[in-house]
Design an enzyme around this catalytic site. Structure first.
Site, PDB file in Angstrom:
ATOM      1  N   GLU A   9       0.800  -1.226   0.000  1.00 19.58           N
ATOM      2  CA  GLU A   9       0.000   0.000   0.000  1.00 19.58           C
ATOM      3  C   GLU A   9       0.833   1.276   0.000  1.00 19.58           C
ATOM      4  OE1 GLU A   9      -3.743  -1.335   2.694  1.00 19.58           O
ATOM      5  OE2 GLU A   9      -1.739  -2.120   2.982  1.00 19.58           O
ATOM      6  N   ASP A  82      -2.004  -4.746   3.592  1.00 24.15           N
ATOM      7  CA  ASP A  82      -2.101  -4.981   5.042  1.00 24.15           C
ATOM      8  C   ASP A  82      -2.955  -6.208   5.380  1.00 24.15           C
ATOM      9  OD1 ASP A  82      -0.481  -2.868   5.610  1.00 24.15           O
ATOM     10  OD2 ASP A  82      -2.077  -1.473   6.159  1.00 24.15           O
ATOM     11  N   ASP A  84      -5.561  -7.141   7.045  1.00 26.10           N
ATOM     12  CA  ASP A  84      -6.862  -6.936   7.674  1.00 26.10           C
ATOM     13  C   ASP A  84      -7.922  -6.817   6.582  1.00 26.10           C
ATOM     14  OD1 ASP A  84      -6.406  -4.432   6.595  1.00 26.10           O
ATOM     15  OD2 ASP A  84      -6.192  -3.408   8.509  1.00 26.10           O
ATOM     16  N   GLU A  86      -9.500  -4.273   5.335  1.00 29.23           N
ATOM     17  CA  GLU A  86      -9.243  -3.194   4.378  1.00 29.23           C
ATOM     18  C   GLU A  86      -8.140  -3.601   3.406  1.00 29.23           C
ATOM     19  OE1 GLU A  86     -11.384   0.068   3.524  1.00 29.23           O
ATOM     20  OE2 GLU A  86     -11.523  -0.948   5.450  1.00 29.23           O
ATOM     21  N   TYR A 299       2.024  -5.359  13.294  1.00 25.81           N
ATOM     22  CA  TYR A 299       0.896  -4.614  12.726  1.00 25.81           C
ATOM     23  C   TYR A 299       0.093  -3.937  13.825  1.00 25.81           C
ATOM     24  CZ  TYR A 299      -2.885  -3.492   9.517  1.00 25.81           C
ATOM     25  OH  TYR A 299      -3.805  -2.824   8.754  1.00 25.81           O
ATOM     26  N   ARG A 301      -2.974  -2.550  13.934  1.00 24.07           N
ATOM     27  CA  ARG A 301      -4.443  -2.595  14.039  1.00 24.07           C
ATOM     28  C   ARG A 301      -4.842  -4.004  14.464  1.00 24.07           C
ATOM     29  NH1 ARG A 301      -3.642   0.599   9.349  1.00 24.07           N
ATOM     30  NH2 ARG A 301      -4.177   2.777   9.763  1.00 24.07           N
ATOM     31  N   HIS A 344      -4.472 -11.203  14.466  1.00 22.19           N
ATOM     32  CA  HIS A 344      -3.072 -10.786  14.530  1.00 22.19           C
ATOM     33  C   HIS A 344      -2.575 -10.899  15.964  1.00 22.19           C
ATOM     34  CE1 HIS A 344      -4.099  -9.178  10.681  1.00 22.19           C
ATOM     35  NE2 HIS A 344      -4.912  -8.292  11.204  1.00 22.19           N
TER      36      HIS A 344
END
Length: 688
Positions: A9, A82, A84, A86, A299, A301, A344
């Site tokens: 990203e 990433d 997740d 998103e 990570y 989040r 995670h």
């Protein structure tokens, strides 16, 4: 041209990963999302099973052109966005744009950006998890339906530029509800009774009144206290009993996103947004000597407190080597929040040997502060509890009981590492049972009950997490949105609803009560989780929601009367002579000419604080706001006078040089200071 293309990203992440993979790999950045719903319209075909009409994001043409060029010539494309929802959705959109078959193993995820982890992930690509994508689509479509249905309604009924969102409206409601509780609060008087005693060695200590005849005292007035004080005069004070207990304080678990945001707010003064920006930098890679760019944390989040076995073993070896085996904690038992996904690990340092001190010179000030917080919490979470010797001394006077407590740290445990923890010893002098005490002073004090405190960003995040509102990725943007929209203001660290926020909240409560109900919002999050787990089709979630919601929109359109936010004044416009009106804007109230659009004169509404400008001596000091809603104080004669202060000037002259003083308040100090730095005079302000 390289054999393999890896797409991530962010450019920073791309730069870090490319160094790990070598010359056969090209790593490019999508720079966030590449496809989304259009901004100019709803973009959802309601009649066709809520099918989203995605388009390539405006301005992404050059990025997409480059990605297509490299993808066309590469033997294989890896999508390493990433790990997740998103990130999975971005990978899904990239696969669509680049023509990658969804059955092809092209998806690569890693929880930390280190050489070993990235290389291992590249060896084991998987297919894109469509359930994860569907969970993101469900949230995106639902939020678009809510936002693009209610927002135009607010434009027509209140004013243009307003918006309503599923989670942001709940956050606004929570802040409004707290303010209503504060305003409705009626304070009640109560008293405390404390003592200063001396033991036989003339050493002083403090104690507090507990009660009489086994019942705890509640003093509602001065007369209640006086009765007890009169009775105490009749007898002597004697040590009745001394109890010593060993107490332990366990370390807290490794950070989740919300806990990191809370601790960074409380200990570092970071906003939730700032915390996430700095954490992203630490995750994506920092350039260090000999190793180059490397991710320093996992990570950021996550709602899990789980730590990988290899990381646990590394910390245990580190603790044994540095502090000794007695500093090792018991076996770790992970207790996650009931809403946690556990996809995670917790947020931790990627290498325990990379201590904050060893890399301090390669980080910015903010990066160093946050890394130190994360590293220390990571190591401390696996260490032994701190131990304290707690002393309780009961003192009797007739049938009255008075108590003094103290504690001494006997083993620092995890506090050896966690400098953000607290360990304040309260040491009592040597006492013995039956010992007679001398009364130095008796201290009755009046108090009043306090209303609930306003939310800070940290306490709002904690409440949202506890109630299941939003997920780790949504806390910071939600708070940023309600502040930027002007629905919520920030005074120092505390959040309060603006007048506009109260108006919007009232409309939402009256016409969309179900949407902003905490339980409903939490239930929607659980349904998104079910979609992610493959237990529910995402379109059925939307379909169940939309029927009742459509009826609410139709009823609101009919019932809501237009809200006139214009307030007339008797202030003449200096340009045309017509009277000015008070209007509401994004940054609060302002004055605008009633003869608009013929006259477009506007003026800020100045909030005077009753102090003359110390610089020009003509203007009044007024309270102003920055674009980020931070309060500062300036002269009403601006731009003719440029006086500005972050601290509030007061109507008090410096006794040394006669200049104006300011009120200066921090956690450690509360004082008046002279505005003339060369003078340097200051005096402490009594809290009374």
């Amino acid at each position: 041209m390289s054999k393999y293309l890896v797409i991530v990203e962010s450019p920073a992440k791309a730069k870090t990963i490319e160094k790990f993979l070598g010359k056969n790999y090209t790593v490019l950045a999508s720079v966030g999302h590449v496809r989304d719903l259009p901004k100019s319209k709803m973009g959802i075909d309601i009649e066709n099973e809520f099918e989203p009409a995605y388009i390539n994001i405006r301005g992404k043409g050059p990025v997409l052109k480059e990605l297509r060029k490299y993808a066309k010539k590469a033997d294989k494309v890896f999508l390493a966005t990433d790990p997740d929802r998103e990130g999975e959705a971005i990978a899904w959109h990239l696969a669509f744009i680049l023509g990658i078959d969804l059955d092809e193993p092209c998806r690569v995820t890693f929880n930390e950006i280190t050489k070993a982890t990235v290389k291992e992930a590249i060896k084991h690509p998987t297919t894109i998890k469509t359930d994860l994508v569907d969970a993101q689509q469900a949230r995106r479509v639902l939020d678009r339906l809510v936002g693009y249905s209610i927002s135009p309604l607010l434009w027509r009924k209140v004013r243009k530029g307003l918006s309503a969102g599923r989670v942001q409206s709940v956050a606004t409601k929570m802040i409004c509800d707290r303010e209503n509780l504060i305003n409705a609060f009626e304070k009640e008087e109560y008293w405390s009774l404390d003592f200063n005693f001396q033991n036989q060695d003339k050493l002083s200590f403090k104690a507090s009144y507990i009660g009489q005849k086994g019942e705890k005292a509640v003093f509602k007035s001065e007369s209640d206290v006086q009765k007890v004080m009169d009775d105490l005069d009749k007898s002597a004070y004697t040590v009745k009993s001394i109890q010593t207990k060993e107490k332990s304080r366990k370390p807290q678990a490794c950070f989740t996103t919300s806990r990191l945001q809370q601790e960074a707010s409380n200990k570092l003064g970071f906003s939730t947004k700032k915390t996430m920006i700095v954490a992203q930098q630490l995750y994506e890679g920092i350039k260090l000597p000999r190793v180059g760019s490397v991710g320093l944390i996992t990570y950021m989040r996550t709602d899990s407190t789980r730590i990988a076995d290899t990381a646990v073993a590394a910390v245990q070896d580190f603790v044994k080597e540095e502090f000794g085996e007695n500093y090792l904690g018991p076996e770790v038992k992970v207790k996650n929040n009931k809403n946690a996904q556990d996809a995670h690990e917790a947020i931790r340092a990627t290498d325990v040997m990379r201590t904050p001190e060893s890399i301090e010179g390669y980080l910015t000030k903010d990066q160093n502060k946050l890394y130190k917080l994360i590293w220390e919490r990571f190591v401390a979470s696996l260490m032994a509890p701190a131990k304290f010797e707690a002393l309780t001394v009961d003192i009797e006077n007739g049938d009255h009981l008075i108590r003094s407590t103290g504690s001494t740290q006997v083993f620092d445990g995890y506090l050896k590492v966690y400098s953000f923890g607290t360990s304040t010893d309260k040491i009592l002098p040597k006492l013995s049972e039956g010992e007679a005490l001398s009364l130095e002073k008796i201290l009755p004090e009046q108090h009043f009950t306090q209303p609930p405190a306003r939310y800070t960003e940290a306490t709002l995040v904690r409440e949202m997490e506890e109630k299941g509102i939003g997920r780790p990725s949504t806390y910071a943007p939600t708070i940023s949105t309600v502040i930027s929209r002007g629905y919520v203001g920030r005074e120092k660290k505390h959040l309060y609803p603006t007048e506009l926020g109260n108006i919007i909240n009232e409309i939402m409560e009256n016409y969309f009560e179900r949407i902003i109900e905490v339980n409903f919002t939490a239930d929607m999050e659980m349904q998104f989780d079910q979609v992610e787990d493959g237990e529910m089709p995402w379109k059925s979630v939307i379909k169940t929601f939309y029927g009742p919601f459509e009826s609410l929109i139709e009823k609101a359109e009919e019932d809501i009367e237009k809200v006139d936010l214009t307030e007339p004044t008797d202030i003449p416009c200096e340009l045309c002579g017509n009277m000015m009106n008070i209007k509401h804007g994004r940054f609060g109230k302002f004055l605008a000419c009633s003869n608009y659009p013929d006259c477009k004169n506007t003026k800020p509404i100045l909030k005077k604080i009753g102090v003359t400008c110390p610089e020009c001596g003509v203007g009044d000091i007024v309270e102003r706001k920055t674009k980020k809603f931070k309060t500062f104080y300036g002269c009403s004669e601006f731009p003719n006078c440029n006086f500005m202060s972050w601290h509030k000037p007061v109507d008090k002259k410096c006794p040394k040089c006669s200049k104006t003083m300011i009120e200066y308040k921090t956690k450690k100090k509360h004082e008046y200071k002279c505005t003339d730095k060369e003078c340097g005079y200051s005096e402490e302000i009594s809290e009374n």
